[in-house]
Design a protein around this motif. Structure first.
Motif, PDB file in Angstrom:
ATOM      1  N   GLY A  32       0.581  -1.804   0.234  1.00 54.03           N
ATOM      2  CA  GLY A  32       0.159   0.196   0.396  1.00 54.03           C
ATOM      3  C   GLY A  32       1.123   1.139   0.295  1.00 54.03           C
ATOM      4  O   GLY A  32       0.729   2.180  -0.662  1.00 54.03           O
ATOM      5  N   ILE A  33       1.950   1.013   1.209  1.00 52.70           N
ATOM      6  CA  ILE A  33       2.621   2.510   0.909  1.00 52.70           C
ATOM      7  C   ILE A  33       3.652   2.702  -0.837  1.00 52.70           C
ATOM      8  O   ILE A  33       3.285   3.515  -0.885  1.00 52.70           O
ATOM      9  N   LEU A  34       4.055   1.404  -1.172  1.00 56.04           N
ATOM     10  CA  LEU A  34       4.726   1.445  -2.704  1.00 56.04           C
ATOM     11  C   LEU A  34       3.855   2.103  -3.561  1.00 56.04           C
ATOM     12  O   LEU A  34       3.699   2.993  -4.524  1.00 56.04           O
ATOM     13  N   TYR A  35       2.159   1.896  -3.120  1.00 57.51           N
ATOM     14  CA  TYR A  35       1.465   2.141  -4.541  1.00 57.51           C
ATOM     15  C   TYR A  35       1.800   3.638  -4.701  1.00 57.51           C
ATOM     16  O   TYR A  35       0.995   4.447  -5.219  1.00 57.51           O
ATOM     17  N   THR A  36       1.017   4.024  -2.843  1.00 55.36           N
ATOM     18  CA  THR A  36       0.767   5.336  -2.553  1.00 55.36           C
ATOM     19  C   THR A  36       1.473   5.826  -3.261  1.00 55.36           C
ATOM     20  O   THR A  36       1.333   7.961  -3.714  1.00 55.36           O
ATOM     21  N   CYS A  37       3.049   5.912  -2.917  1.00 55.53           N
ATOM     22  CA  CYS A  37       4.572   6.720  -3.472  1.00 55.53           C
ATOM     23  C   CYS A  37       4.876   6.304  -4.994  1.00 55.53           C
ATOM     24  O   CYS A  37       5.293   7.856  -4.966  1.00 55.53           O
ATOM     25  N   PHE A  38       4.398   5.815  -5.518  1.00 54.35           N
ATOM     26  CA  PHE A  38       4.952   5.750  -6.491  1.00 54.35           C
ATOM     27  C   PHE A  38       3.950   5.871  -7.879  1.00 54.35           C
ATOM     28  O   PHE A  38       4.327   5.812  -9.254  1.00 54.35           O
ATOM     29  N   SER A  39       2.548   5.837  -7.687  1.00 52.96           N
ATOM     30  CA  SER A  39       1.472   4.805  -8.206  1.00 52.96           C
ATOM     31  C   SER A  39       1.805   6.243  -9.421  1.00 52.96           C
ATOM     32  O   SER A  39       0.855   7.847  -8.383  1.00 52.96           O
ATOM     33  N   PRO A  40       1.576   6.371 -10.578  1.00 55.05           N
ATOM     34  CA  PRO A  40       1.091   7.884 -11.198  1.00 55.05           C
ATOM     35  C   PRO A  40      -0.833   7.973 -12.288  1.00 55.05           C
ATOM     36  O   PRO A  40      -0.526   8.451 -12.654  1.00 55.05           O
ATOM     37  N   ASN A  41      -0.780   6.706 -11.975  1.00 53.78           N
ATOM     38  CA  ASN A  41      -2.484   6.708 -12.193  1.00 53.78           C
ATOM     39  C   ASN A  41      -3.291   8.028 -11.551  1.00 53.78           C
ATOM     40  O   ASN A  41      -3.356   8.092 -10.308  1.00 53.78           O
ATOM     41  N   VAL A  42      -3.725   8.372 -12.337  1.00 50.43           N
ATOM     42  CA  VAL A  42      -4.814   9.645 -12.317  1.00 50.43           C
ATOM     43  C   VAL A  42      -6.414   9.601 -11.051  1.00 50.43           C
ATOM     44  O   VAL A  42      -6.301  10.587 -10.138  1.00 50.43           O
ATOM     45  N   ASP A  43      -6.283   8.047 -10.955  1.00 55.29           N
ATOM     46  CA  ASP A  43      -7.107   8.224  -9.861  1.00 55.29           C
ATOM     47  C   ASP A  43      -6.898   7.266  -8.975  1.00 55.29           C
ATOM     48  O   ASP A  43      -7.609   5.706  -8.653  1.00 55.29           O
ATOM     49  N   ILE A  44      -5.784   7.364  -8.546  1.00 55.25           N
ATOM     50  CA  ILE A  44      -4.854   6.745  -7.177  1.00 55.25           C
ATOM     51  C   ILE A  44      -5.557   6.360  -6.422  1.00 55.25           C
ATOM     52  O   ILE A  44      -5.978   5.696  -5.499  1.00 55.25           O
ATOM     53  N   ILE A  45      -6.291   7.785  -5.660  1.00 61.17           N
ATOM     54  CA  ILE A  45      -7.205   7.553  -4.465  1.00 61.17           C
ATOM     55  C   ILE A  45      -8.304   6.100  -4.939  1.00 61.17           C
ATOM     56  O   ILE A  45      -8.169   5.965  -3.366  1.00 61.17           O
ATOM     57  N   GLN A  46      -9.333   6.578  -5.555  1.00 65.58           N
ATOM     58  CA  GLN A  46     -10.208   5.931  -5.616  1.00 65.58           C
ATOM     59  C   GLN A  46      -9.406   4.218  -6.001  1.00 65.58           C
ATOM     60  O   GLN A  46      -9.760   3.716  -4.758  1.00 65.58           O
ATOM     61  N   TYR A  47      -8.204   4.398  -6.501  1.00 70.71           N
ATOM     62  CA  TYR A  47      -7.277   2.467  -6.509  1.00 70.71           C
ATOM     63  C   TYR A  47      -6.992   2.303  -5.089  1.00 70.71           C
ATOM     64  O   TYR A  47      -6.530   1.135  -4.335  1.00 70.71           O
ATOM     65  N   THR A  48      -6.385   3.432  -4.481  1.00 72.31           N
ATOM     66  CA  THR A  48      -5.643   3.147  -3.040  1.00 72.31           C
ATOM     67  C   THR A  48      -6.764   2.460  -2.071  1.00 72.31           C
ATOM     68  O   THR A  48      -7.073   1.989  -1.074  1.00 72.31           O
ATOM     69  N   SER A  49      -8.153   3.465  -2.466  1.00 72.59           N
ATOM     70  CA  SER A  49      -9.158   2.634  -1.593  1.00 72.59           C
ATOM     71  C   SER A  49      -9.764   1.045  -1.260  1.00 72.59           C
ATOM     72  O   SER A  49      -9.469   0.344  -0.679  1.00 72.59           O
ATOM     73  N   ARG A  50      -9.214   1.537  -2.738  1.00 74.90           N
ATOM     74  CA  ARG A  50      -9.457  -0.552  -3.149  1.00 74.90           C
ATOM     75  C   ARG A  50      -8.340  -1.230  -2.649  1.00 74.90           C
ATOM     76  O   ARG A  50      -9.005  -2.984  -1.922  1.00 74.90           O
ATOM     77  N   ILE A  51      -7.341  -1.132  -2.570  1.00 74.41           N
ATOM     78  CA  ILE A  51      -5.970  -1.540  -1.777  1.00 74.41           C
ATOM     79  C   ILE A  51      -6.195  -1.946  -0.953  1.00 74.41           C
ATOM     80  O   ILE A  51      -5.826  -2.730   0.290  1.00 74.41           O
ATOM     81  N   LEU A  52      -6.832  -0.613   0.364  1.00 76.97           N
ATOM     82  CA  LEU A  52      -7.017  -0.430   1.851  1.00 76.97           C
ATOM     83  C   LEU A  52      -8.355  -1.815   1.930  1.00 76.97           C
ATOM     84  O   LEU A  52      -7.311  -2.189   3.144  1.00 76.97           O
ATOM     85  N   GLU A  53      -9.044  -1.136   0.955  1.00 79.07           N
ATOM     86  CA  GLU A  53     -10.566  -2.562   1.905  1.00 79.07           C
ATOM     87  C   GLU A  53     -10.204  -3.716   1.218  1.00 79.07           C
ATOM     88  O   GLU A  53     -11.226  -4.377   2.139  1.00 79.07           O
ATOM     89  N   PHE A  54      -9.434  -3.768   0.563  1.00 81.53           N
ATOM     90  CA  PHE A  54      -9.512  -5.702   0.240  1.00 81.53           C
ATOM     91  C   PHE A  54      -8.073  -6.479   0.357  1.00 81.53           C
ATOM     92  O   PHE A  54      -7.815  -7.383  -0.020  1.00 81.53           O
ATOM     93  N   ILE A  55      -7.080  -5.565   0.517  1.00 85.37           N
ATOM     94  CA  ILE A  55      -6.227  -5.683   0.765  1.00 85.37           C
ATOM     95  C   ILE A  55      -5.333  -5.976   2.312  1.00 85.37           C
ATOM     96  O   ILE A  55      -5.585  -6.600   3.142  1.00 85.37           O
ATOM     97  N   VAL A  56      -4.985  -4.556   2.666  1.00 84.64           N
ATOM     98  CA  VAL A  56      -4.866  -4.330   4.225  1.00 84.64           C
ATOM     99  C   VAL A  56      -6.015  -4.744   4.562  1.00 84.64           C
ATOM    100  O   VAL A  56      -5.453  -5.073   6.034  1.00 84.64           O
ATOM    101  N   CYS A  57      -6.596  -3.956   4.885  1.00 87.43           N
ATOM    102  CA  CYS A  57      -8.122  -4.407   5.776  1.00 87.43           C
ATOM    103  C   CYS A  57      -8.234  -5.485   6.113  1.00 87.43           C
ATOM    104  O   CYS A  57      -8.055  -6.817   7.836  1.00 87.43           O
ATOM    105  N   PRO A  58      -8.541  -6.671   5.279  1.00 88.70           N
ATOM    106  CA  PRO A  58      -9.336  -8.317   5.346  1.00 88.70           C
ATOM    107  C   PRO A  58      -7.323  -8.603   6.454  1.00 88.70           C
ATOM    108  O   PRO A  58      -7.455 -10.299   7.313  1.00 88.70           O
TER     109      PRO A  58
END
Length: 216
Positions: free
Chosen positions: A30-56
């Motif tokens: 999650g940290i790597l994605y937050t820091c290095f992802s160039p995606n314009v929709d990074i907030i949406q995809y970061t939310s998906r990482i949090l809810e479907f990987i980090v929280c579980p």
């Protein structure tokens, strides 16, 4: 308080071996994605990482802590020690959850530093109650089934189903996730956070009851 002092974290960690690092690996992703992802929709995809990987993955240590108890058939020996059921169950699970939470809050802080328009408070309300629920759900399922495969399959199936349906009403099973794409707070999300914490308390109580009955 005395039971907390008797917690041997180094022993617990060593007994997990490499499996101990899995929650940290998920948070690191999650940290790597937050820091290095160039995606314009990074907030949406970061939310998906949090809810479907980090929280579980908050459920991981809750299950691993009981692997030796049930897989190695040592439950009777361990339960014969002069320590309370609270120590064997909720205290150990909660101690490791606090370790997970510390790392998780670092990830949330990094998100707010990278994207100042995202509130740290909002992130805590959005995602910490989810992690709490997964933690005690893992504990409950593990002491109920006494086999780590069962809770793992249940959690994986649940998360996969929710990912593909995104909380579609055709699948009325309870939604742990908020499915927030902007990481902002709304009344329904605050209500969800309250329900998640309440359900976590119920699961922790039920898990404790099961553990105490099997110790007798």
């Amino acid at each position: 308080m005395n039971s907390f002092k008797k917690l041997n974290l180094s022993f617990e960690i060593k007994s997990m071996e490499a499996n101990f690092y899995i929650p940290f690996l998920a948070i690191f992703i999650g940290i790597l994605y937050t820091c290095f992802s160039p995606n314009v929709d990074i907030i949406q995809y970061t939310s998906r990482i949090l809810e479907f990987i980090v929280c579980p993955v908050a459920a991981w240590w809750s299950m691993e802590l009981f692997l030796d108890y049930y897989e190695d058939k040592t439950a009777e020996t361990l339960f014969s020690y002069p320590l309370s059921t609270l120590y064997h169950g909720i205290m150990r699970v909660t101690t490791f959850f606090i370790m997970y939470l510390a790392a998780f809050l670092i990830l949330l802080l990094i998100i707010t530093l990278k994207y100042p328009y995202v509130s740290f408070f909002n992130l805590v309300v959005l995602y910490v109650p989810q992690a709490i629920l997964y933690c005690y759900l893992g504990f409950f399922l593990m002491v109920l089934s006494r086999n780590i495969t069962v809770p793992m399959l249940i959690l994986l199936a649940y998360v996969a189903m929710k990912y593909w349906t995104m909380g579609d009403r055709l699948f009325p099973l309870y939604n742990v996730m908020s499915f927030s794409v902007d990481m902002q707070l709304y009344p329904r999300i605050i209500l969800l956070a309250i329900k998640n914490i309440a359900l976590a308390f119920v699961l922790a109580t039920m898990g404790h009851f099961i553990l105490s009955r099997r110790k007798i």
